[in-house]
Write a protein that holds these residues in place. Structure first.
Motif, PDB file in Angstrom:
ATOM      1  N   HIS A   1      31.052  48.997  64.514  1.00 30.17           N
ATOM      2  CA  HIS A   1      31.988  48.610  63.459  1.00 30.17           C
ATOM      3  C   HIS A   1      33.045  47.661  64.017  1.00 30.17           C
ATOM      4  CE1 HIS A   1      35.479  48.910  60.796  1.00 30.17           C
ATOM      5  NE2 HIS A   1      34.596  49.100  59.824  1.00 30.17           N
TER       6      HIS A   1
ATOM      7  N   TYR B   1      28.612  47.426  55.701  1.00 29.41           N
ATOM      8  CA  TYR B   1      28.635  48.440  56.758  1.00 29.41           C
ATOM      9  C   TYR B   1      28.467  49.840  56.168  1.00 29.41           C
ATOM     10  CZ  TYR B   1      30.691  51.716  60.082  1.00 29.41           C
ATOM     11  OH  TYR B   1      30.923  52.806  60.880  1.00 29.41           O
ATOM     12  N   ARG B   2      29.235  50.129  55.120  1.00 34.27           N
ATOM     13  CA  ARG B   2      29.146  51.459  54.490  1.00 34.27           C
ATOM     14  C   ARG B   2      27.764  51.724  53.916  1.00 34.27           C
ATOM     15  NH1 ARG B   2      33.750  50.789  50.883  1.00 34.27           N
ATOM     16  NH2 ARG B   2      34.845  49.613  52.298  1.00 34.27           N
TER      17      ARG B   2
ATOM     18  N   TYR C   1      26.420  54.930  68.078  1.00 39.66           N
ATOM     19  CA  TYR C   1      27.022  53.623  68.347  1.00 39.66           C
ATOM     20  C   TYR C   1      27.808  53.065  67.162  1.00 39.66           C
ATOM     21  CZ  TYR C   1      23.840  53.848  72.257  1.00 39.66           C
ATOM     22  OH  TYR C   1      23.180  54.260  73.376  1.00 39.66           O
ATOM     23  N   ARG C   2      27.856  53.794  66.063  1.00 36.95           N
ATOM     24  CA  ARG C   2      28.390  53.269  64.807  1.00 36.95           C
ATOM     25  C   ARG C   2      29.849  52.814  64.917  1.00 36.95           C
ATOM     26  NH1 ARG C   2      26.645  56.825  60.068  1.00 36.95           N
ATOM     27  NH2 ARG C   2      24.642  55.935  60.646  1.00 36.95           N
ATOM     28  N   ASP C   3      30.714  53.610  65.500  1.00 36.51           N
ATOM     29  CA  ASP C   3      32.131  53.218  65.602  1.00 36.51           C
ATOM     30  C   ASP C   3      32.308  51.969  66.449  1.00 36.51           C
ATOM     31  OD1 ASP C   3      32.926  55.312  64.000  1.00 36.51           O
ATOM     32  OD2 ASP C   3      33.373  56.643  65.687  1.00 36.51           O
TER      33      ASP C   3
ATOM     34  N   ILE D   1      24.682  49.683  64.042  1.00 34.57           N
ATOM     35  CA  ILE D   1      25.470  50.324  62.986  1.00 34.57           C
ATOM     36  C   ILE D   1      24.724  51.543  62.451  1.00 34.57           C
ATOM     37  CG2 ILE D   1      26.339  50.049  60.621  1.00 34.57           C
ATOM     38  CD1 ILE D   1      26.964  47.113  61.374  1.00 34.57           C
ATOM     39  N   ALA D   2      23.412  51.443  62.334  1.00 39.83           N
ATOM     40  CA  ALA D   2      22.612  52.543  61.789  1.00 39.83           C
ATOM     41  C   ALA D   2      22.622  53.776  62.686  1.00 39.83           C
ATOM     42  CB  ALA D   2      21.176  52.068  61.558  1.00 39.83           C
TER      43      ALA D   2
ATOM     44  N   PRO E   1      24.117  56.635  64.604  1.00 41.16           N
ATOM     45  CA  PRO E   1      25.428  57.311  64.578  1.00 41.16           C
ATOM     46  C   PRO E   1      26.176  57.276  65.908  1.00 41.16           C
ATOM     47  CG  PRO E   1      23.800  58.636  63.439  1.00 41.16           C
ATOM     48  CD  PRO E   1      23.058  57.485  64.080  1.00 41.16           C
TER      49      PRO E   1
ATOM     50  N   ALA F   1      25.279  52.367  56.814  1.00 35.88           N
ATOM     51  CA  ALA F   1      25.504  53.706  57.364  1.00 35.88           C
ATOM     52  C   ALA F   1      24.979  54.771  56.415  1.00 35.88           C
ATOM     53  CB  ALA F   1      26.983  53.920  57.645  1.00 35.88           C
TER      54      ALA F   1
ATOM     55  N   ASP G   1      21.941  57.238  57.340  1.00 37.01           N
ATOM     56  CA  ASP G   1      22.143  58.685  57.324  1.00 37.01           C
ATOM     57  C   ASP G   1      21.110  59.369  56.430  1.00 37.01           C
ATOM     58  OD1 ASP G   1      24.250  58.443  59.075  1.00 37.01           O
ATOM     59  OD2 ASP G   1      25.799  58.605  57.511  1.00 37.01           O
TER      60      ASP G   1
END
Length: 139
Positions: A71, A10-11, A66-68, A61-62, A64, A14, A18
């Motif tokens: 996750h 995930y990290r 919708y990222r949270d 996930i990519a 921003p 992201a 970014d």
């Protein structure tokens, strides 16, 4: 759905997304999801089979916005463990990682020290090497 991304994957996703957005922010074009997918795929962030199976999840996930949410939905929850050193001191005591009253991991040699339950990521984040500890999964 059985397959999910790990916290590390995930990290990385992201981070790469970014970087992609940063490199393309000056271009006056609509974000092309296929390009983001390819960018992450070619950076070998995640095993290719998982990327193919979870391509929509990867794109959520990519992005921003919708990222949270993504996750919470598509990343495996890390297991917590009790951590006890593999080495003993000269008195035969093993270092145990306990929870500091403020909430972060610290270590103790006291026999009756109550161990703290921490994920491997938390242990690494605080500068401990997980390979130097026995770990017992918290139920």
């Amino acid at each position: 759905m059985n397959k999910k991304f790990t916290e590390e994957e995930y990290r990385k996703i992201a981070e790469i997304a970014d970087l992609y957005f940063e490199q393309h922010k000056s271009e006056a074009v609509i974000v092309n999801l296929k390009n983001i997918y390819d960018y992450i795929f070619y950076n070998e962030t995640v095993e290719s089979e998982k990327i193919k199976d979870l391509n929509q999840e990867l794109l959520l996930i990519a992005l921003p916005k919708y990222r949270d949410w993504a996750h919470d939905q598509f990343v495996e929850k890390e297991k917590k463990y009790y951590w006890k050193s593999k080495k003993t001191d000269r008195n035969g005591l093993r270092k145990t990682i306990i929870e500091h009253p403020i909430g972060y991991p610290t270590d103790s040699y006291f026999i009756n020290a109550r161990p703290g339950a921490f994920t491997e990521s938390e242990i690494r984040e605080w500068g401990y090497n997980p390979d130097m500890f026995y770990r017992e999964e918290v139920e």
